[in-house]
Scaffold this active site. Structure first.
Site, short mmCIF file in Angstrom:
data_model
loop_
_atom_site.label_atom_id
_atom_site.label_comp_id
_atom_site.label_asym_id
_atom_site.label_seq_id
_atom_site.Cartn_x
_atom_site.Cartn_y
_atom_site.Cartn_z
N ASP A 197 43.58 45.64 33.25
CA ASP A 197 44.42 44.54 33.69
C ASP A 197 45.79 45.08 34.07
OD1 ASP A 197 45.99 41.82 33.40
OD2 ASP A 197 43.86 41.31 33.22
N HIS B 60 49.90 38.77 32.71
CA HIS B 60 48.45 38.52 32.73
C HIS B 60 47.74 39.27 31.61
CE1 HIS B 60 44.28 38.53 34.46
NE2 HIS B 60 44.65 37.31 34.81
N SER C 47 39.45 34.57 34.35
CA SER C 47 39.87 35.67 33.47
C SER C 47 39.92 35.19 32.02
CB SER C 47 41.26 36.17 33.88
OG SER C 47 41.22 36.91 35.07
#
Length: 686
Positions: free
Chosen positions: A184, A224, A384
């Protein structure tokens, strides 16, 4: 910056060789990446010229992303054949550099793959593709492309089994025996949710951010990855609160990466496993790009090494099979639902769907760690987040049963999911039957399910409309193909059969003249120590029909299928219910070949259930009783208006057309025939 088509820069050959092969030249290249990128841009050729060039004898194939805005021309992954020697990738790369130099081109070798797959990553002009495709040992070349983060505490309550729901989330274990690798953005490892639980590796492979004025604010770069790390194993809002995480940065501050950087990240994991093998390992891939053969192949290699890969289905409100890594069969692909168990909508887009999705999980307004401060929380949505939930559930299942294979884990995730809770009207009509109606949930307990016979349904891709078109569905290597069926929306099909290909059995479905295409549907089960075979009865030509038997001692019928060469079989009317004691045979139309799938396994017990209704009936179903698992699903043979049969969990579904549009009479019967099995010996032993 513009591009110059079909231009070559001619350099003196000695100077080129010095730059390419000499140590000083190599260092100069490494110190001058920006100049090199300009050179690559200048050397790009027009798209139209490539197709003609590739038809002139190249033995390898070329692949590129179907979504033009995501393509990265000038960077290519060159994949060699599997049997090549470990030293061959670097030797082939040097050979390509030398041959390019003779033609006046500069090539930069970016990375050599050894452990994940045999190949290398290069920057070069598209003019050199034909040359590269002709090299010995090259299997295929794929142009690099972009991948993206897929994000735009009801979630913990939702994944808790209904019979155990309480005011507090109480998982069976914390997943402490499992390591989760997260590919990520970077992570704020000092956040109180994940502090001491995340190891930030020294790996980093990310592209530059778009735009010259982009500011790399730390909280934005980490947002994120930090949120997903908290969803997986956060102290307060995490699913598997005891799992340890390893962070690999493959996405930049804008949540954007490349296929090549993801490949290098996966190889980093592969090397780490070789150097220091650990226990159960889960890799979370909360990203998506266009379909990529090389990325899917890399996922397959890791899965063979007993690594569990969990991927986001994608947030494009589209067929997940068009994206990678979601389309890789070895990956557990996860779509997103909201608090009402409905598909997540994200503006004009939303969760992906289709046959490549294994199950759904909470993915809307998920509370998790925020990178704004070490105690901040934020709500995020997307596939996600859904994939992070399943990665956490997988960690807990593997902690309870560390020896589970990927196939066993996937089957358990499917078996324990909440079923038939999603409103299928949200999906496009042609995708509803293909998309699993499953929302992930924890198992009710960590013990006592070892005796359960687990099965799942695997749909093929659509065959296409030509008369001789076929569709193929296959099971995972650790699964047994117990039955095969087919489905066509037009009703024009020529049945299905099980065939051996490459040492594995596959389910093949056949389209018919005037048909719009067909699907093959495989019923894939976990049946340890099984010995399975297929027995075929050819067309009878007269009489009531064909009958295929399980004639080997101890072999039990698990599925029936049939296929035919003629376009219209006509009809005949065998009895709906079979005579007592005839459950080891399959009945078929007299003009069709009939196939009986027969298996011998310890404690295996099967029975046949049938349910028929007079036409017209749009749908007829029959369900196995509790404790029994559906292994075979077929329709009454010889019914002219049947579209096909398929399994949904432990229910056999037979679909048919309106008889008023077919010329058939309502005297015909629409019947669903289910074969239900259980492992009686293991059930008693447990």
């Amino acid at each position: 910056m513009g591009t110059v088509s079909s231009r070559r820069l001619w350099w003196p050959l000695p100077l080129l060789l010095l730059l390419l092969l000499g140590p000083a030249g190599t260092r100069a290249q490494e110190d001058d990446d920006d100049d090199y990128e300009e050179l690559v841009l200048a050397l790009r050729s027009e798209e139209e010229g490539l197709a003609d060039a590739l038809q002139n004898g190249a033995t390898a194939t070329f692949h590129r992303c179907a979504k033009d805005p995501w393509r990265l021309p000038g960077t290519y992954v060159v994949v060699l054949k599997e049997e090549t020697h470990r030293s061959q990738p670097e030797r082939t790369a040097r050979r390509l550099q030398a041959q390019a130099a003779r033609r006046g081109y500069l090539i930069k070798l970016l990375h050599v793959f050894h452990d994940l797959l045999p190949g290398f990553l290069v920057k070069m002009s598209r003019d050199l593709l034909e040359l590269a495709l002709r090299l010995p040992h090259v299997d295929y070349i794929e142009e690099d492309s972009s991948v993206f983060a897929q994000s735009i505490p009801w979630n913990l309550e939702r994944i808790t089994p209904a019979r155990y729901q309480a005011d507090e989330y109480q998982p069976p274990n914390g997943g402490s025996l499992v390591e989760v690798y997260l590919l990520d953005t970077s992570i704020q490892s000092g956040h109180r949710e994940i502090e001491g639980r995340v190891m930030v590796t020294d790996f980093g492979s990310v592209p530059k951010e778009d735009g010259t004025r982009f500011h790399r604010q730390a909280s934005k770069c980490d947002s994120h990855g930090t949120h997903l790390a908290g969803v997986v194993s956060g102290r307060d809002a995490g699913v598997a609160k005891g799992a340890s995480l390893h962070s690999l940065r493959v996405l930049n501050c804008q949540g954007k990466g490349t296929v090549s950087s993801t490949l290098i990240g996966l190889e980093f994991i592969c090397k780490s496993q070789l150097v220091q093998p650990v226990g159960p390992l889960v890799v979370l891939l909360p990203l998506a790009g266009g379909y990529s053969r090389v990325l899917n192949a890399a996922c397959q290699r890791l899965a063979r090494a007993r690594v569990v890969l969990v991927a986001a289905a994608g947030n494009f409100r589209d067929d997940a099979c068009l994206y990678s890594p979601a389309s890789a069969p070895e990956v557990i692909t996860v779509g997103a639902t909201n608090a009402q168990d409905q598909p997540v909508t994200l503006g004009t887009l939303g969760t992906n769907f289709g046959r490549c999705v294994d199950l759904f999980a909470p993915g809307e307004d998920i509370i998790g760690a925020s990178s704004d401060c070490s105690t901040c929380f934020v709500s995020r949505s997307g596939t996600s987040q859904a994939a992070a939930h399943v990665a956490g559930i997988a960690a807990m299942m593997l902690s309870a049963e560390p020896e589970l294979t990927l196939a066993e884990l996937r089957q358990r995730l499917i078996h324990f999911s909440a079923k038939d809770v999603i409103n299928e009207a949200w999906f496009p009509e042609d995708q509803r039957v293909l998309t699993p109606n499953l929302v992930a949930a924890l198992p009710p307990s960590t013990h006592g399910e070892g005796w359960q016979l687990f099965c799942r349904t695997v749909w093929s891709a659509h065959s296409g409309p030509t008369r001789m078109a076929t569709a193929m569905a296959r099971c995972a290597p650790d699964e047994e193909l117990l039955s095969c069926s087919s489905f066509s929306r037009s009703g024009k099909r020529r049945g299905e059969r099980i065939e051996a290909q490459g040492g594995r059995r596959v389910c093949l479905a056949h389209n018919a003249f005037g048909g719009e295409g067909v699907y093959a549907i495989a019923r894939c089960c976990l049946l340890p120590q099984a010995n399975c075979s297929v027995h075929t009865a050819p067309p009878a030509g007269a009489g009531m029909g064909t009958r295929a038997h399980c004639h080997q001692q101890g072999h039990i019928l698990t599925g029936c299928s049939s296929h035919w060469e003629v376009e219209d079989l006509g009809t005949h009317k065998p009895p709906v219910l079979r005579p007592e004691g005839q459950h080891n045979q399959c009945m078929g139309h007299r003009g069709a070949s009939t196939h009986a799938s027969c298996c011998h396994a310890p404690g295996l017990e099967c029975k046949v259930k049938e349910h028929g209704l007079p036409a017209p009936q749009e749908q007829v179903t029959v369900t196995c009783e509790e404790g029994w698992t559906l292994t075979g699903c077929s329709a009454l043979p010889g019914t002219s208006h049947v579209l096909g049969a398929y399994a949904v969990d432990d229910t056999c579904v037979v679909r048919s057309r309106d008889v008023s549009t077919t010329g058939s009479t309502s005297e015909e019967t629409v019947a669903a025939i289910a074969i239900c099995c259980r492992s009686q010996h293991l059930a008693q032993a447990s």
